[in-house]
Write a protein that holds these residues in place. Structure first.
Motif, short mmCIF file in Angstrom:
data_model
loop_
_atom_site.label_atom_id
_atom_site.label_comp_id
_atom_site.label_asym_id
_atom_site.label_seq_id
_atom_site.Cartn_x
_atom_site.Cartn_y
_atom_site.Cartn_z
N LEU A 28 1.25 -1.06 0.29
CA LEU A 28 0.17 -0.11 0.01
C LEU A 28 0.91 1.28 -0.22
O LEU A 28 0.74 2.02 -1.24
CB LEU A 28 -0.53 -0.22 1.45
CG LEU A 28 -1.67 -1.00 1.40
CD1 LEU A 28 -2.48 -1.16 2.90
CD2 LEU A 28 -2.73 -1.61 -0.07
N VAL A 29 2.09 1.15 1.12
CA VAL A 29 2.93 2.68 1.34
C VAL A 29 3.84 2.16 2.02
O VAL A 29 4.14 0.61 2.17
CB VAL A 29 1.85 3.33 2.35
CG1 VAL A 29 0.56 4.52 1.48
CG2 VAL A 29 1.70 2.93 3.21
N ARG A 30 4.15 3.17 2.11
CA ARG A 30 6.31 2.59 2.51
C ARG A 30 6.49 3.35 3.61
O ARG A 30 6.27 4.80 3.30
CB ARG A 30 7.40 2.23 1.44
CG ARG A 30 7.66 1.11 0.54
CD ARG A 30 8.04 1.61 -0.03
NE ARG A 30 8.99 0.38 -0.16
CZ ARG A 30 9.59 -0.30 0.39
NH1 ARG A 30 8.52 -1.39 0.06
NH2 ARG A 30 10.46 -0.90 0.99
N VAL A 31 7.02 3.71 4.92
CA VAL A 31 7.66 3.89 6.03
C VAL A 31 8.57 4.18 6.08
O VAL A 31 9.84 2.53 6.00
CB VAL A 31 6.34 3.93 6.89
CG1 VAL A 31 4.99 3.80 6.64
CG2 VAL A 31 7.22 2.83 7.68
N SER A 32 9.23 5.02 6.57
CA SER A 32 10.19 5.29 7.23
C SER A 32 10.68 6.25 8.33
O SER A 32 10.53 7.44 8.23
CB SER A 32 11.52 6.11 6.24
OG SER A 32 12.77 5.76 6.61
#
Length: 112
Positions: free
Chosen positions: A32-36
């Motif tokens: 769905l999305v990426r996080v960092s």
């Protein structure tokens, strides 16, 4: 690659660095999305939470805190309902949704 979500840390939106970690659709398994959080100042975030968030919580009564929690909480029954509706909608368009821990849409169909 999907977009990298910003983080709300220390009272403002900030971008993490790097490729991030993928967040997957729990039913379909698609990204769905990426996080960092790479490169973010966590010490600043903790200090903000202690100073601003802690003060705001201490200003509330127990009843007011409970109301805030109740306003933002989704009950287990609601989560199951959303998952079942998602699976049935997916199945209606030819998908094969699986519900973790519930045995999939077929288990729901058999339970009717």
């Amino acid at each position: 690659m999907t977009r990298l979500l910003d983080n709300h840390l220390a009272g403002r939106w900030q971008s993490g660095g790097g490729a991030g970690i993928a967040l997957l659709d729990p039913v379909l398994g698609t990204e769905l999305v990426r996080v960092s959080g790479a490169g973010l100042d966590l010490a600043e975030g903790y200090a903000f939470a202690r100073d601003r968030g802690g003060a705001a919580l201490r200003a509330l009564t127990y009843a007011e805190r409970a109301a805030v929690v109740a306003e933002h909480r989704i009950g287990a029954a609601d989560q199951v309902q959303v998952a079942l509706e998602y699976a049935l909608a997916d199945r209606a368009v030819g998908g094969d949704a699986r519900l973790p821990g519930l045995g999939g849409a077929e288990a729901f169909e058999r339970s009717k």
